[in-house]
Scaffold this active site. Structure first.
Site, short mmCIF file in Angstrom:
data_model
loop_
_atom_site.label_atom_id
_atom_site.label_comp_id
_atom_site.label_asym_id
_atom_site.label_seq_id
_atom_site.Cartn_x
_atom_site.Cartn_y
_atom_site.Cartn_z
N LYS A 69 -7.10 -5.01 -3.16
CA LYS A 69 -7.88 -5.51 -2.02
C LYS A 69 -8.77 -4.39 -1.50
CE LYS A 69 -4.18 -4.14 1.05
NZ LYS A 69 -4.93 -3.13 1.80
N ASP A 85 0.79 -1.24 0.00
CA ASP A 85 0.00 0.00 0.00
C ASP A 85 0.82 1.29 0.00
OD1 ASP A 85 -1.97 -1.91 0.22
OD2 ASP A 85 -2.93 -1.06 1.99
N CYS A 89 -2.22 -2.60 7.44
CA CYS A 89 -2.10 -3.49 6.29
C CYS A 89 -0.80 -4.29 6.26
CB CYS A 89 -2.30 -2.69 5.00
SG CYS A 89 -4.02 -2.10 4.88
C1 VGL Z 1 -4.80 0.89 5.50
C2 VGL Z 1 -6.41 1.77 6.85
C3 VGL Z 1 -7.34 1.65 5.86
C4 VGL Z 1 -3.37 0.49 5.34
C5 VGL Z 1 -5.72 0.75 4.49
O1 VGL Z 1 -2.89 0.44 4.20
O2 VGL Z 1 -2.72 0.21 6.38
N1 VGL Z 1 -5.15 1.40 6.69
N2 VGL Z 1 -6.99 1.14 4.68
#
Ligand code: VGL
Ligand code: ZN
Length: 216
Positions: A117, A19, A162
């Protein structure tokens, strides 16, 4: 439980870069403190790995994890969804928006797969392996097993969500799993970082530093 040995990545090792997207970087919708600090170490590390995959948070508008979908709620509050408690976030990583794009500064042209995802409107997915209902698979355990990997190395954003959940699921799927701490940064809301550290330790995920990876 810092392990001081050094590791030379080989054919059975894969790096999962989690991410590293504009919305998690400074100025983004869900900016992780110092999120941009992961880019340089990840770019350096990625050169040591022949095998790299990326994850990409990829939500439809109106996603159940967005506080804006729950009229009485503010970001960073928790609510109960059908699968259990869910932290609510600012709208982020909406499919097709600039905020959802992988950071332009990430320099990993040899990445082999992007695992998206969080695309099911009613279920969050911190992990690149399994959604937050803990039932719905996003597929990579089978992919990584079929390709014969044995060790999984995780880094990116955010360490306490994540990255941690991806590492926990990799360990559960039977991979020897490492989390590269200084190539990750945390959101740290309501004790999330301490909780993640405890869960990672309990699962046997090895916390390492990027200087333990031998970059040829
Ligand atoms: C994430 C919160 C919501 C992350 C993704 O990448 O850690 N955190 N969506
Ligand atoms: Zn998300």
């Amino acid at each position: 439980m810092a392990e001081r040995m050094t590791i030379k990545p080989g054919e059975n090792d894969i790096l999962i870069v989690v991410d590293v997207q504009n919305d998690f970087l400074p100025g983004g919708a869900l900016a992780v403190p110092e999120g941009d600090a992961v880019i340089e170490p990840i770019n350096r590390l990625a050169r040591a790995f022949r095998h790299v995959v990326l994850t990409q948070d990829w939500h439809p508008e109106g996603h159940a994890s967005f506080a804006s979908s729950h009229p009485a709620k503010q970001p960073f509050e928790t609510t109960d969804l059908h699968y259990g408690p869910q932290v609510l976030w600012p709208d982020h990583c909406v499919q097709g928006t600039p905020g959802a794009e992988i950071a332009r500064e990430l320099d990993i042209p040899h990445a082999q797969l992007v695992i998206r995802k969080g695309y099911n409107a009613g279920i969050d997915s911190y992990s690149g392996f399994k959604e937050a209902d803990r039932q719905t698979s996003t597929g990579p355990a089978g992919y990584l097993q079929e390709r014969g990997f044995r060790r999984v190395f995780c880094a990116g954003l955010a360490l306490d969500f994540c990255v941690a959940w991806t590492a926990l699921d990799a360990a559960e799927a039977g991979f020897e799993t490492y989390l590269i701490e200084d190539a990750s940064r945390a959101i740290d809301t309501n004790g999330s970082l301490e909780k993640a550290r405890q869960d990672l330790e309990a699962a046997g995920v090895r916390m390492i530093k990027s200087d333990q990876i031998v970059v040829a």
